[in-house]
Design an enzyme around this catalytic site. Structure first.
Site, PDB file in Angstrom:
ATOM      1  N   ASP A 102      -0.437  -7.485   1.663  1.00 23.73           N
ATOM      2  CA  ASP A 102       0.133  -6.141   1.649  1.00 23.73           C
ATOM      3  C   ASP A 102       1.663  -6.173   1.726  1.00 23.73           C
ATOM      4  OD1 ASP A 102       0.363  -3.419   1.715  1.00 23.73           O
ATOM      5  OD2 ASP A 102      -0.313  -3.197   3.793  1.00 23.73           O
ATOM      6  N   SER A 129       4.163   2.199   8.366  1.00 23.92           N
ATOM      7  CA  SER A 129       3.855   1.261   7.296  1.00 23.92           C
ATOM      8  C   SER A 129       5.051   0.885   6.453  1.00 23.92           C
ATOM      9  CB  SER A 129       2.855   1.893   6.326  1.00 23.92           C
ATOM     10  OG  SER A 129       1.563   1.648   6.758  1.00 23.92           O
ATOM     11  N   HIS A 153       0.820  -1.219   0.000  1.00 27.50           N
ATOM     12  CA  HIS A 153       0.000   0.000   0.000  1.00 27.50           C
ATOM     13  C   HIS A 153       0.854   1.269   0.000  1.00 27.50           C
ATOM     14  CE1 HIS A 153       0.248   0.069   4.551  1.00 27.50           C
ATOM     15  NE2 HIS A 153       0.231   1.359   4.316  1.00 27.50           N
TER      16      HIS A 153
END
Ligand code: ARG
Length: 303
Positions: free
Chosen positions: A129, A224, A71
């Protein structure tokens, strides 16, 4: 074109640089403690010209390769998710304070040649992901120690470390790399917690994910793509990449945990993708030879 991976004899993976044992509830890491962590910046139009904004974390696994979250390829734009062009990424290794340029003498930057998301990843979903970043130019693995990759299907239990430049308890992105120790939570327990919390029902905890954290100890927005790793007692405490920071429901809340992509679920894809995209040079978790040979050998040709 398939190229077998090359394991260099003169370097090791997963060795922390200073052997002491925000992220929320964390503390400052030691400069260069986790030499494999990279800061992923994206170039944004500013007042005059361009600025590089901190965007995500990533982990160095081989001379030219990093693991990050799929992502991280996207940014919010006009209320939807837009793909970021490769030219807008800048990868920085050896960083400590992401708000200062060149404050460490080993800080280097690279451009991105390829950003390969796991084929089944969809930008509207939370599973699968994970992605690989290929740099335009290799880095010196003796300075930028890569993290070790686990074997296929390895299950990790116990306490793991997560570190990054994401938000801390004040809700601000941190300038200095923060680290925190988080307990790994079984997927069954995590599913139960997801059901009891306010997590949207479409966000299922799938087998390619794993959970970790406890009250007050978690990764957060901005972490992230970054590593969750563990020093394994059987491997002289060298660090193996256990998870990739993926998502959460707020940060460090009582009812729920941080969710990570489970790296051992993806290792076959990682190896194969590097092999079919120019190959890779790795370090193994132990020095094989006492003297430093100048040559490199191929140890494990893949099928
Ligand atoms: N998706 C988030 C990011 O953009 C990561 C969130 C992790 N959250 C958590 N509570 N562990 O950085």
């Amino acid at each position: 074109m398939f190229k077998a991976p090359v394991y260099r004899k003169d370097c090791v993976c997963g060795k922390k640089k200073y052997n002491v044992d925000r992220v929320v509830g964390g503390e400052d890491a030691i400069q260069n403690e986790f030499p494999w962590i990279a800061a992923v910046f994206k170039k944004d139009p500013a007042h005059r010209g361009w600025v590089h904004n901190y965007h995500c974390g990533a982990s160095l696994i081989a001379t030219k390769w990093l693991v990050t979250a799929a992502h991280c390829r996207y940014e919010k734009w006009d209320g939807s998710l837009a793909k970021i062009e490769l030219e807008r990424f800048l990868i920085v290794l050896g960083d400590h304070n992401v708000k200062r340029r060149k404050e460490t003498d080993i800080e280097i930057s690279r451009n991105v040649e390829q950003f390969i998301a796991y084929p089944r990843y969809k930008k509207t979903k939370y599973n699968y992901d994970i992605a690989l970043i290929k740099l335009d130019k290799g880095v010196n693995l003796l300075v930028y120690t890569p993290v070790c990759l686990p074997g296929d299907g390895w299950i990790f239990r116990g306490r793991s470390q997560v570190y990054g430049w994401g938000r801390d308890e004040s809700g601000m992105n941190s300038a200095f790399l923060q680290k925190v120790t988080v307990p790994i939570v079984d997927n069954r327990v995590c599913r139960g917690a997801a059901m009891r919390s306010t997590v949207e029902k479409n966000r299922e905890i799938t087998d390619d994910m794993m959970c970790a954290g406890k009250v007050g100890k978690d990764a957060c927005r901005g972490d992230s793509g970054g590593p969750m790793s563990m020093g394994l007692p059987h491997f002289r405490r060298h660090h193996f990449l256990v998870g990739v920071v993926s998502w959460g429901e707020g940060c460090a809340k009582t009812e729920f945990f941080g969710v990570y992509s489970r790296v051992s679920y993806f290792v076959d894809w990682i190896q194969e993708t590097m092999a079919t995209n120019g190959g890779a040079r790795f370090c193994s978790y132990r020095k094989k030879y006492r003297r430093r040979p100048r040559v490199e050998v191929t140890l494990i040709p893949l099928e």
